[in-house]
Design a protein around this motif. Structure first.
Motif, short mmCIF file in Angstrom:
data_model
loop_
_atom_site.label_atom_id
_atom_site.label_comp_id
_atom_site.label_asym_id
_atom_site.label_seq_id
_atom_site.Cartn_x
_atom_site.Cartn_y
_atom_site.Cartn_z
N THR A 82 0.81 -1.23 0.00
CA THR A 82 0.00 0.00 0.00
C THR A 82 0.84 1.27 0.00
O THR A 82 0.38 2.31 -0.45
CB THR A 82 -0.96 0.02 1.21
N GLN A 83 2.09 1.19 0.48
CA GLN A 83 2.95 2.37 0.51
C GLN A 83 4.00 2.37 -0.60
O GLN A 83 4.95 3.15 -0.58
CB GLN A 83 3.59 2.51 1.89
N GLY A 84 3.84 1.47 -1.57
CA GLY A 84 4.66 1.51 -2.77
C GLY A 84 6.07 0.97 -2.68
O GLY A 84 6.91 1.30 -3.51
N VAL A 85 6.35 0.13 -1.70
CA VAL A 85 7.69 -0.48 -1.61
C VAL A 85 7.83 -1.58 -2.65
O VAL A 85 8.83 -1.64 -3.36
CB VAL A 85 7.96 -1.05 -0.19
N PHE A 86 6.82 -2.44 -2.74
CA PHE A 86 6.86 -3.53 -3.71
C PHE A 86 6.36 -3.07 -5.07
O PHE A 86 5.29 -2.48 -5.19
CB PHE A 86 5.99 -4.71 -3.26
N GLU A 87 7.13 -3.39 -6.09
CA GLU A 87 6.73 -3.13 -7.48
C GLU A 87 5.85 -4.28 -7.98
O GLU A 87 4.87 -4.06 -8.67
CB GLU A 87 7.98 -3.00 -8.34
N THR A 88 6.24 -5.51 -7.60
CA THR A 88 5.46 -6.68 -7.98
C THR A 88 5.41 -7.64 -6.80
O THR A 88 6.29 -7.64 -5.94
CB THR A 88 6.07 -7.43 -9.18
N VAL A 89 4.36 -8.45 -6.78
CA VAL A 89 4.19 -9.47 -5.76
C VAL A 89 3.71 -10.74 -6.45
O VAL A 89 2.79 -10.70 -7.27
CB VAL A 89 3.17 -9.05 -4.69
N VAL A 90 4.35 -11.85 -6.10
CA VAL A 90 3.93 -13.16 -6.60
C VAL A 90 3.59 -14.01 -5.38
O VAL A 90 4.34 -14.05 -4.40
CB VAL A 90 5.07 -13.84 -7.40
N VAL A 91 2.43 -14.66 -5.43
CA VAL A 91 2.00 -15.55 -4.35
C VAL A 91 1.74 -16.92 -4.97
O VAL A 91 0.99 -17.03 -5.94
CB VAL A 91 0.71 -15.02 -3.67
N LYS A 92 2.38 -17.94 -4.39
CA LYS A 92 2.23 -19.30 -4.91
C LYS A 92 2.09 -20.28 -3.76
O LYS A 92 2.70 -20.10 -2.70
CB LYS A 92 3.46 -19.70 -5.72
N PRO A 93 1.31 -21.35 -3.97
CA PRO A 93 1.27 -22.41 -2.97
C PRO A 93 2.67 -22.97 -2.77
O PRO A 93 3.46 -23.01 -3.72
CB PRO A 93 0.34 -23.45 -3.59
N PHE A 94 2.97 -23.39 -1.54
CA PHE A 94 4.30 -23.88 -1.20
C PHE A 94 4.18 -25.16 -0.41
O PHE A 94 3.42 -25.23 0.57
CB PHE A 94 5.04 -22.82 -0.38
N LYS A 95 4.89 -26.19 -0.82
CA LYS A 95 4.92 -27.46 -0.09
C LYS A 95 6.27 -27.60 0.57
O LYS A 95 7.29 -27.80 -0.10
CB LYS A 95 4.65 -28.63 -1.02
N GLN A 96 6.29 -27.51 1.90
CA GLN A 96 7.54 -27.63 2.63
C GLN A 96 7.97 -29.09 2.69
O GLN A 96 7.21 -29.95 3.09
CB GLN A 96 7.38 -27.09 4.04
N VAL A 97 9.21 -29.35 2.28
CA VAL A 97 9.78 -30.69 2.32
C VAL A 97 10.82 -30.78 3.44
O VAL A 97 10.90 -31.77 4.16
CB VAL A 97 10.39 -31.07 0.97
N MET A 98 11.63 -29.73 3.60
CA MET A 98 12.65 -29.70 4.65
C MET A 98 12.62 -28.36 5.33
O MET A 98 12.34 -27.36 4.69
CB MET A 98 14.03 -29.94 4.06
#
Length: 99
Positions: A82-98
């Motif tokens: 909201t304050q313009g720090v990020f130019e882009t954001v990617v959100v993806k499901p994540f499967k933790q293995v270790m």
């Protein structure tokens, strides 16, 4: 489920990042208190834990949310967005293995 959130900063974002950091950390701390943060932190612009004036190129958050939509809604309300720090954001499901 866990979701990886990768935010990429706008160029020369250090000043804006520092200004938005307290409320950003407040939101992350709330997730952590709920036991939902697997890891979170900034990506230094240079190969150094303390990049100084070089600043950061973005941030990585891996946290638990009810759904992809919930993860996207959470990050879209974050001060780094909201304050313009990020130019882009990617959100993806994540499967933790270790670990």
């Amino acid at each position: 489920m866990l979701y990886a959130i990768l935010g990429t900063d706008v160029p020369d974002s250090l000043e804006a990042r520092l200004a938005a950091r307290p409320p950003h950390l407040e939101r992350l701390s709330a997730l952590q208190a709920e036991g939902r943060v697997a890891l979170a932190g900034p990506l230094p612009a240079i190969d150094n834990e303390d990049p100084g004036a070089a600043g950061f190129t973005g941030s990585l958050i891996v946290a638990e949310f009810e759904s992809l939509a919930a993860a996207e809604a959470w990050i879209n309300a974050d001060p780094y967005v909201t304050q313009g720090v990020f130019e882009t954001v990617v959100v993806k499901p994540f499967k933790q293995v270790m670990p």
